[in-house]
Scaffold this motif. Structure first.
Motif, mmCIF file in Angstrom:
data_model
loop_
_atom_site.group_PDB
_atom_site.id
_atom_site.type_symbol
_atom_site.label_atom_id
_atom_site.label_comp_id
_atom_site.label_asym_id
_atom_site.label_seq_id
_atom_site.Cartn_x
_atom_site.Cartn_y
_atom_site.Cartn_z
ATOM 1 N N MET A 149 0.827 -1.186 0.000
ATOM 2 C CA MET A 149 0.000 0.000 0.000
ATOM 3 C C MET A 149 0.870 1.248 0.000
ATOM 4 S SD MET A 149 -3.151 -0.380 2.596
ATOM 5 C CE MET A 149 -4.434 -1.519 2.288
ATOM 6 N N SER A 150 0.284 2.308 -0.498
ATOM 7 C CA SER A 150 1.019 3.561 -0.510
ATOM 8 C C SER A 150 0.956 4.208 0.876
ATOM 9 C CB SER A 150 0.415 4.507 -1.551
ATOM 10 O OG SER A 150 -0.840 4.975 -1.102
ATOM 11 N N VAL A 151 1.827 5.166 1.072
ATOM 12 C CA VAL A 151 1.866 5.886 2.351
ATOM 13 C C VAL A 151 0.541 6.609 2.584
ATOM 14 C CG1 VAL A 151 3.006 7.775 3.576
ATOM 15 C CG2 VAL A 151 4.372 6.129 2.294
ATOM 16 N N VAL A 152 -0.005 7.227 1.535
ATOM 17 C CA VAL A 152 -1.266 7.956 1.659
ATOM 18 C C VAL A 152 -2.381 6.997 2.050
ATOM 19 C CG1 VAL A 152 -3.004 9.285 0.398
ATOM 20 C CG2 VAL A 152 -0.577 9.762 0.056
ATOM 21 N N ARG A 153 -2.456 5.858 1.383
ATOM 22 C CA ARG A 153 -3.491 4.872 1.678
ATOM 23 C C ARG A 153 -3.343 4.341 3.103
ATOM 24 N NH1 ARG A 153 -4.450 0.492 -2.818
ATOM 25 N NH2 ARG A 153 -3.498 2.257 -3.825
ATOM 26 N N ASP A 154 -2.098 4.113 3.539
ATOM 27 C CA ASP A 154 -1.854 3.661 4.915
ATOM 28 C C ASP A 154 -2.319 4.714 5.926
ATOM 29 O OD1 ASP A 154 -0.800 1.286 4.047
ATOM 30 O OD2 ASP A 154 1.294 1.917 4.300
ATOM 31 N N ASN A 155 -2.035 5.998 5.624
ATOM 32 C CA ASN A 155 -2.454 7.075 6.517
ATOM 33 C C ASN A 155 -3.977 7.181 6.591
ATOM 34 O OD1 ASN A 155 0.144 7.768 7.225
ATOM 35 N ND2 ASN A 155 0.305 9.401 5.714
ATOM 36 N N ILE A 156 -4.642 7.054 5.449
ATOM 37 C CA ILE A 156 -6.105 7.115 5.426
ATOM 38 C C ILE A 156 -6.685 5.943 6.200
ATOM 39 C CG2 ILE A 156 -8.137 6.910 3.942
ATOM 40 C CD1 ILE A 156 -6.551 8.531 1.839
ATOM 41 N N LYS A 157 -6.137 4.746 6.006
ATOM 42 C CA LYS A 157 -6.610 3.575 6.733
ATOM 43 C C LYS A 157 -6.408 3.757 8.233
ATOM 44 C CE LYS A 157 -6.093 -1.446 7.103
ATOM 45 N NZ LYS A 157 -6.538 -1.416 8.455
ATOM 46 N N SER A 158 -5.277 4.302 8.620
ATOM 47 C CA SER A 158 -4.998 4.549 10.035
ATOM 48 C C SER A 158 -5.988 5.545 10.631
ATOM 49 C CB SER A 158 -3.568 5.051 10.191
ATOM 50 O OG SER A 158 -3.285 5.335 11.521
ATOM 51 N N MET A 159 -6.292 6.609 9.884
ATOM 52 C CA MET A 159 -7.254 7.602 10.362
ATOM 53 C C MET A 159 -8.655 7.006 10.478
ATOM 54 S SD MET A 159 -5.955 11.203 8.580
ATOM 55 C CE MET A 159 -7.010 10.961 7.223
ATOM 56 N N LEU A 160 -9.048 6.194 9.514
ATOM 57 C CA LEU A 160 -10.362 5.558 9.568
ATOM 58 C C LEU A 160 -10.453 4.579 10.730
ATOM 59 C CD1 LEU A 160 -11.112 4.945 5.786
ATOM 60 C CD2 LEU A 160 -12.226 6.582 7.313
ATOM 61 N N ASP A 161 -9.399 3.824 10.963
ATOM 62 C CA ASP A 161 -9.371 2.903 12.102
ATOM 63 C C ASP A 161 -9.504 3.658 13.421
ATOM 64 O OD1 ASP A 161 -9.088 0.759 10.394
ATOM 65 O OD2 ASP A 161 -6.934 0.503 10.761
ATOM 66 N N ALA A 162 -8.795 4.768 13.538
ATOM 67 C CA ALA A 162 -8.869 5.582 14.755
ATOM 68 C C ALA A 162 -10.281 6.142 14.933
ATOM 69 C CB ALA A 162 -7.844 6.713 14.707
ATOM 70 N N ARG A 163 -10.893 6.571 13.850
ATOM 71 C CA ARG A 163 -12.265 7.115 13.912
ATOM 72 C C ARG A 163 -13.248 6.031 14.357
ATOM 73 N NH1 ARG A 163 -15.381 11.318 14.931
ATOM 74 N NH2 ARG A 163 -17.251 11.327 13.693
ATOM 75 N N MET A 164 -13.102 4.823 13.853
ATOM 76 C CA MET A 164 -13.991 3.728 14.233
ATOM 77 C C MET A 164 -13.817 3.375 15.712
ATOM 78 S SD MET A 164 -15.879 3.274 11.700
ATOM 79 C CE MET A 164 -16.755 1.836 12.243
ATOM 80 N N ARG A 165 -12.577 3.391 16.196
ATOM 81 C CA ARG A 165 -12.337 3.134 17.623
ATOM 82 C C ARG A 165 -13.003 4.212 18.461
ATOM 83 N NH1 ARG A 165 -7.327 1.870 15.724
ATOM 84 N NH2 ARG A 165 -6.444 3.842 16.411
ATOM 85 N N PHE A 166 -12.864 5.481 18.032
ATOM 86 C CA PHE A 166 -13.476 6.599 18.747
ATOM 87 C C PHE A 166 -14.989 6.434 18.797
ATOM 88 C CE2 PHE A 166 -15.687 10.685 18.457
ATOM 89 C CZ PHE A 166 -15.359 11.207 19.695
ATOM 90 N N LEU A 167 -15.612 6.108 17.668
ATOM 91 C CA LEU A 167 -17.064 5.943 17.633
ATOM 92 C C LEU A 167 -17.512 4.787 18.520
ATOM 93 C CD1 LEU A 167 -17.823 6.631 13.870
ATOM 94 C CD2 LEU A 167 -18.273 8.124 15.825
#
Length: 96
Positions: free
Chosen positions: A1-19
Motif C-alpha cells: 500500500m502507498s503511504v497515503v493509503r496507509d495514513n487514510i486507513k490509520s485515520m479511519l481505524d482511529a475514527r472507528m475506535r473513537f465511535l
C-alpha cells in the motif's frame, strides 16, 4: 500500500475506535444504573467543589486530577447543559 493509503486507513481505524468508545460511554452512562454511577463519580471527583487546597500544592493537583477525569467522561457524553443539570438534580440517596 502507498503511504497515503496507509495514513487514510490509520485515520479511519482511529475514527472507528473513537465511535465505538463514544457509543460504549453512551450505553454505560446513559442507562439508569450508569447515571447513578456517574453522579457518584461526580461527587467523588468533586466537580462542584474548589480544587485549591491552601498551602498544599500536592493535594490541589490531586483534586484537579480527580475533577479532570470526571470532566472527560462528561465531555465524551456530549450532553447538553440542561441534561447535565437534570443529572445533577436527580438523587440516588447521595449528594454531589
Amino acid at each position: 500500500m502507498s503511504v497515503v493509503r496507509d495514513n487514510i486507513k490509520s485515520m479511519l481505524d482511529a475514527r472507528m475506535r473513537f465511535l465505538g468508545i463514544k457509543r460504549a460511554y453512551g450505553d454505560v452512562f446513559g442507562s439508569p444504573q450508569g447515571k447513578i454511577v456517574l453522579r457518584d463519580l461526580m461527587r467523588l471527583g468533586g466537580v462542584l467543589q474548589v480544587v485549591h487546597e491552601q498551602g498544599d500544592s500536592h493535594q490541589t493537583a490531586f483534586n484537579a486530577g480527580k475533577q479532570a477525569l470526571v470532566f472527560e467522561i462528561l465531555r465524551r457524553m456530549r450532553w447538553t447543559e440542561s441534561e447535565l443539570a437534570d443529572l445533577a438534580e436527580e438523587r440516588d440517596g447521595g449528594d454531589l
